[in-house]
Design an enzyme around this catalytic site. Structure first.
Site, PDB file in Angstrom:
ATOM      1  N   TRP A  33       0.839  -1.196   0.000  1.00 54.32           N
ATOM      2  CA  TRP A  33       0.000   0.000   0.000  1.00 54.32           C
ATOM      3  C   TRP A  33       0.878   1.251   0.000  1.00 54.32           C
ATOM      4  O   TRP A  33       0.532   2.275  -0.588  1.00 54.32           O
ATOM      5  CB  TRP A  33      -0.909  -0.005   1.233  1.00 54.32           C
ATOM      6  CG  TRP A  33      -1.801   1.210   1.305  1.00 54.32           C
ATOM      7  CD1 TRP A  33      -3.044   1.323   0.759  1.00 54.32           C
ATOM      8  CD2 TRP A  33      -1.524   2.461   1.937  1.00 54.32           C
ATOM      9  NE1 TRP A  33      -3.549   2.571   1.004  1.00 54.32           N
ATOM     10  CE2 TRP A  33      -2.645   3.298   1.731  1.00 54.32           C
ATOM     11  CE3 TRP A  33      -0.447   2.965   2.659  1.00 54.32           C
ATOM     12  CZ2 TRP A  33      -2.710   4.600   2.215  1.00 54.32           C
ATOM     13  CZ3 TRP A  33      -0.507   4.262   3.143  1.00 54.32           C
ATOM     14  CH2 TRP A  33      -1.633   5.072   2.917  1.00 54.32           C
ATOM     15  N   HIS A  34       2.021   1.156   0.676  1.00 56.71           N
ATOM     16  CA  HIS A  34       2.872   2.337   0.809  1.00 56.71           C
ATOM     17  C   HIS A  34       3.596   2.697  -0.474  1.00 56.71           C
ATOM     18  O   HIS A  34       4.149   3.792  -0.582  1.00 56.71           O
ATOM     19  CB  HIS A  34       3.882   2.141   1.942  1.00 56.71           C
ATOM     20  CG  HIS A  34       3.276   2.342   3.295  1.00 56.71           C
ATOM     21  ND1 HIS A  34       2.563   1.352   3.929  1.00 56.71           N
ATOM     22  CD2 HIS A  34       3.247   3.416   4.108  1.00 56.71           C
ATOM     23  CE1 HIS A  34       2.127   1.829   5.088  1.00 56.71           C
ATOM     24  NE2 HIS A  34       2.527   3.073   5.220  1.00 56.71           N
ATOM     25  N   GLY A  35       3.631   1.797  -1.410  1.00 59.31           N
ATOM     26  CA  GLY A  35       4.264   2.151  -2.671  1.00 59.31           C
ATOM     27  C   GLY A  35       4.430   0.934  -3.549  1.00 59.31           C
ATOM     28  O   GLY A  35       4.519  -0.195  -3.068  1.00 59.31           O
TER      29      GLY A  35
END
Lengths: 463, 397
Positions: free
Chosen positions: A320-322
């Site tokens: 989700w963070h990247g």
């Protein structure tokens, strides 16, 4: 648009405040929605269409699911599946397709078309809000929002639009229809906003400069201690950057009568990794718990399945963070640490909080070094330096960074604990004119730093 | 609720009410000032034109260029911009910051530019191009002088342990490479020892807030070069004239570090005077002498030398010498060329960063007897244009 910009502070904010408080109460949602859309379109106007489409699709499916959840539960479920699928596909295309296609092309699948897409700002946040809304309707936990305008405002409200917190519908349902702002509440919002601005502009940016300087050191200058100083600088930077943004969002929410949930709770004072993740980006970790972990069975399953659940949740959290392998690694790192904590360590070191606190902080610091390096060889080099691979323990440059960076690192440490906030509150109550004067000075320092720094990107923009 | 709690709550509410009013006032006051503040076109302190209100087009709205330009405009035209910049510098100083944009603040009044060995290959490529070029002219005496920057000569003024790469280390390696190339017509002139000796005598070699050397520094450099060139330098007298006494330079602009100190800019004029005519070849203009009063009164007084950097200058002098010099140079040479004028009847000055002509035609046609490469180490190391113009000629053949 970001909050710590000239455009926001001295053009957008005065205009929205003026328009909002001049407008009659029944028009205020309209004002907020209009300004939210301008806020979103500023700088990347093409994606306003994606946003409007997302609002419309989720609004319509929300109503379909609500109408059928009682008597046609299968049909409701089908529609939930379609709607959630639509959200995930949109997120997948805009956030992950460029990465996935480049990976596939990298392993010889040259026929996969490559596509250069700019990441729509905030898509990870508003997509998750929309999914939580749909699922909550399906679960009959909330009532559907019939007003299109109110629903659009829930999805696109500018304070939390681009970097959270991820607000669940039930938290703001009542306020969407009826809310009141008192002067004291407005001032309280101002306090939050100023705190966030100070965290971002006066702490995060300076810590970031320190980290960048250390990160770019060649092997001739770096050392174990310097590498750790740099890692600490980044650790504090990302905390002040992100929690500062959340504070500003919460503060702005209050100014317009919304109460957003707390997103950070002194995460660096956590005594275990489990507790760290209850304190860091709370709205995200609770989203994953609520909509992924528990539906998978949580921990009320066999240990093997539990291990699987944890690893799935944490790989997704990382991703989700990247869109990058390093984020996956970072998520997996936490998955493994949490499993170790649960199955191996138990409560063995929790008799006294300090060993756990220090160990947790060091592990989190190490974790950020996986997070920040998208390039694997740079990651290995940096982490290698932290453990003495190819460099000495300390040298003259370490002294230089201690002399020039220690002050801001100590400030970082101090502002990461609740001590400061307790003192600050007492001080504000007892010497309120001095407190007000202090805030004016701090605000001026923020403006000065903003005038000086033309370069001012938000770290959490990538998500 | 006890009385005390009630009192505390009341005080807290009062605090937040007051803060609410103050917050709105701060935002609106600055927003208002911003609206009425007169616009400025240029910042002397930053030496650049300031952004103006961008024009709105469908194109720049769509691609986001408008919002970037708007932010730039707001920051550039912020009321009393320089006061805010100064305030932030003060904050940085209190927080112990010593580095900004490649510049270190030293304990004394000097700002010192860093040296970073980012890519040794680029400089090696330049050196190879220089050597290849000189090999084509075995009958022309040639010299190369790389001038150390303050990070080498005034190394002891840097903050202790500052992570700066050693120019001396790189230079030693470079000088060895050049020597190994074995060109009999090439002399390497190393001015570091002479410059260091002057600094030890308390002389000022570099400007405090500018990346250039002082005219005295250039004098010392010229003395070293003249010795290698076998010029009667010591017989020449110079008359010193102070032409500017409030010089604050590029390093201050670049870093935003304020320095109260200002330097003087001096000229050394040959005594007795000689006639000099400078032709700005690509500008089609000819001026008498080397100095520009416009350059002196502008924002960068170092431009007193020639008025700045030009692609190709042809200087002819009344010197009786039959030697003609071709110089490849950066701005460090600007302060030094005056010291060479009495000893050459013609000097061609080429700045590869701007020169676009064919360098071999120039070398052959002008009757050149001496070639000199004159750079400061930072530029030589970082700038790729020298190798480009030297190689460019080869490609044409």
């Amino acid at each position: 648009m970001v909050f710590s910009s000239m455009t926001y502070l001295f053009v957008f904010l005065p205009m929205v405040l003026l328009a909002y408080f001049i407008a009659p109460p029944q028009a205020r949602n309209m004002v907020l929605l209009a300004f939210s859309l301008i806020f979103y379109a500023w700088g990347e106007p093409v994606y306003i269409f994606l946003m409007l489409m997302s609002i419309t699709v989720n609004y319509v499916f929300g109503r379909i699911i609500a109408n059928n959840r009682a008597h046609h539960s299968r049909y409701a479920k089908l529609n939930l599946g379609i709607a959630v699928g639509w959200n995930l596909v949109a997120l997948g295309i805009f956030k992950y397709y460029p990465f996935v296609s480049s990976q596939l092309r990298g392993i010889g699948l040259g026929f996969v078309p490559s596509l250069k897409l700019l990441l729509p700002i905030g898509i990870s946040f508003y997509t998750f809000q929309a999914i939580s809304y749909l699922v909550d309707i399906y679960r009959n936990q909330i009532r559907v929002q019939r007003g299109f305008l109110k629903f659009a405002l829930y999805i696109s409200m500018f304070p939390q639009l681009i970097a959270g917190p991820i607000v669940r519908y039930e938290d703001v349902e009542k306020q969407l229809s009826k809310r009141k702002v008192t002067l004291a509440m407005f001032g309280n919002g101002g306090e939050f906003f100023l705190r966030g601005l100070i965290k971002k502009v006066l702490l995060a940016n300076q810590l970031g400069a320190l980290y960048v300087q250390i990160e770019s050191l060649g092997v001739a200058h770096t050392s174990v201690m310097t590498a750790w100083l740099g890692a600490f600088a980044y650790t504090f930077q990302i905390y002040f950057d992100f929690s500062g943004y959340s504070d500003m969002a919460i503060g702005l929410g209050k100014m317009f009568g919304f109460r957003f949930p707390k997103n950070f709770d002194y995460p660096y004072t956590a005594t275990s990794i489990t507790s760290f993740w209850r304190r860091w980006h709370i709205s995200l970790s609770s989203w994953f718990r609520e909509y992924v972990y528990i539906p998978l069975g949580g921990k009320r399953v066999s240990p093997a399945k539990h291990v699987r659940n944890i690893l799935i949740v944490w790989m997704l959290t990382g991703f989700w963070h990247g869109a990058g392998w390093n984020f996956m690694l970072w998520g997996l790192y936490y998955g493994i640490l949490l499993l170790l904590e649960k199955y191996v360590i138990h409560d063995r070191i929790s008799s006294h909080p300090w060993p756990g606190r220090i160990l947790t902080f060091l592990l989190v610091t190490l974790g950020w070094m996986f997070f920040v390096h998208t390039d694997f060889s740079a990651m290995l080099t940096y982490v290698g330096h932290m453990f003495g691979v190819g460099c000495s323990f300390a040298n003259a440059t370490t002294g230089y960074f201690i002399r020039t960076g220690l002050f801001v690192l100590l400030l970082g440490l101090f502002f990461s604990t609740p001590i400061f906030h307790r003192l600050n509150e007492q001080f504000a109550v007892q010497y309120y004119t001095a407190s007000i004067a202090l805030r004016i000075v701090m605000f001026m320092l923020c403006v000065a730093a903003l005038v000086y720094q033309s370069y001012n990107p938000f770290l959490y923009f990538r998500f | 609720m006890t009385d005390r709690e009630a009192r505390e709550r009341a005080r807290k509410l009062r605090f937040f009410r007051l803060l609410g009013i103050v917050f709105v006032m701060m935002i609106f006051l600055l927003a208002f000032l911003r609206l009425v503040w007169p616009r400025k076109a240029y910042s002397a302190q930053e030496r650049r034109t300031l952004a103006q209100l961008p024009a709105m087009t469908t194109e720049n709205l769509r691609n986001g260029a408008f919002s970037d330009a708007m932010e730039e405009y707001l920051a550039d035209q912020f009321p009393a911009r320089n006061v805010w910049v100064y305030l932030d510098e003060l904050r940085g100083r209190i927080m112990g910051e010593k580095y900004s944009q490649g510049v270190y603040r030293s304990g004394s009044s000097y700002l010192i530019e860093e040296f970073k060995r980012t890519d040794d290959n680029r400089a090696a490529k330049t050196t190879k191009a220089v050597l290849d070029y000189l090999r084509e002219y075995p009958d022309i005496q040639s010299y190369i002088m790389l001038v150390p920057n303050s990070s080498w000569i005034m190394n002891d003024k840097l903050p202790t342990g500052a992570p700066i790469d050693s120019q001396e280390e790189w230079y030693t390696m470079w000088a060895q490479d050049v020597k190994n190339a074995g060109l009999s017509n090439l002399t390497v002139v190393s001015p570091a020892a002479a410059l260091s000796a002057e600094v030890e005598q308390g002389k000022q070699i570099y400007y405090r807030t500018d990346h250039h050397w002082t005219t005295f520094g250039a004098y010392v450099g010229a003395r070293e070069l003249a010795q290698a060139m076998d010029l009667p330098f010591e017989e020449q007298n110079w008359k010193q004239v102070v032409v500017h006494d409030r010089f604050q330079g590029t390093l201050m602009s670049k870093s935003g570090f304020y320095s109260r100190t200002a330097d003087t800019v001096e000229l050394y004029l040959p005594d007795p005077d000689i006639g000099i005519v400078t032709t700005y070849k690509e500008q089609q203009k000819t001026l008498s002498g080397l100095y520009s009063s416009e350059g002196l009164t502008g924002d960068d007084p170092y431009e007193v030398f020639f008025g700045g950097n030009y692609p190709w200058l042809a200087i002819s002098t009344t010197s009786k010498s039959n030697r003609k010099l071709l110089i490849f140079k950066d701005s460090y040479a600007n302060a030094m060329i005056g010291f060479l004028c009495p000893f050459f009847s013609e000097i061609h000055v080429v700045d590869p960063r701007y020169y676009t002509g064919d360098i071999r035609t120039l070398t052959a046609s002008a009757g050149i007897t001496d070639i000199c490469f004159l750079y400061n180490i930072n530029t030589y190391y970082e700038d790729g244009s020298l190798s480009l113009i030297l190689e460019g000629g080869e490609a044409d053949e």
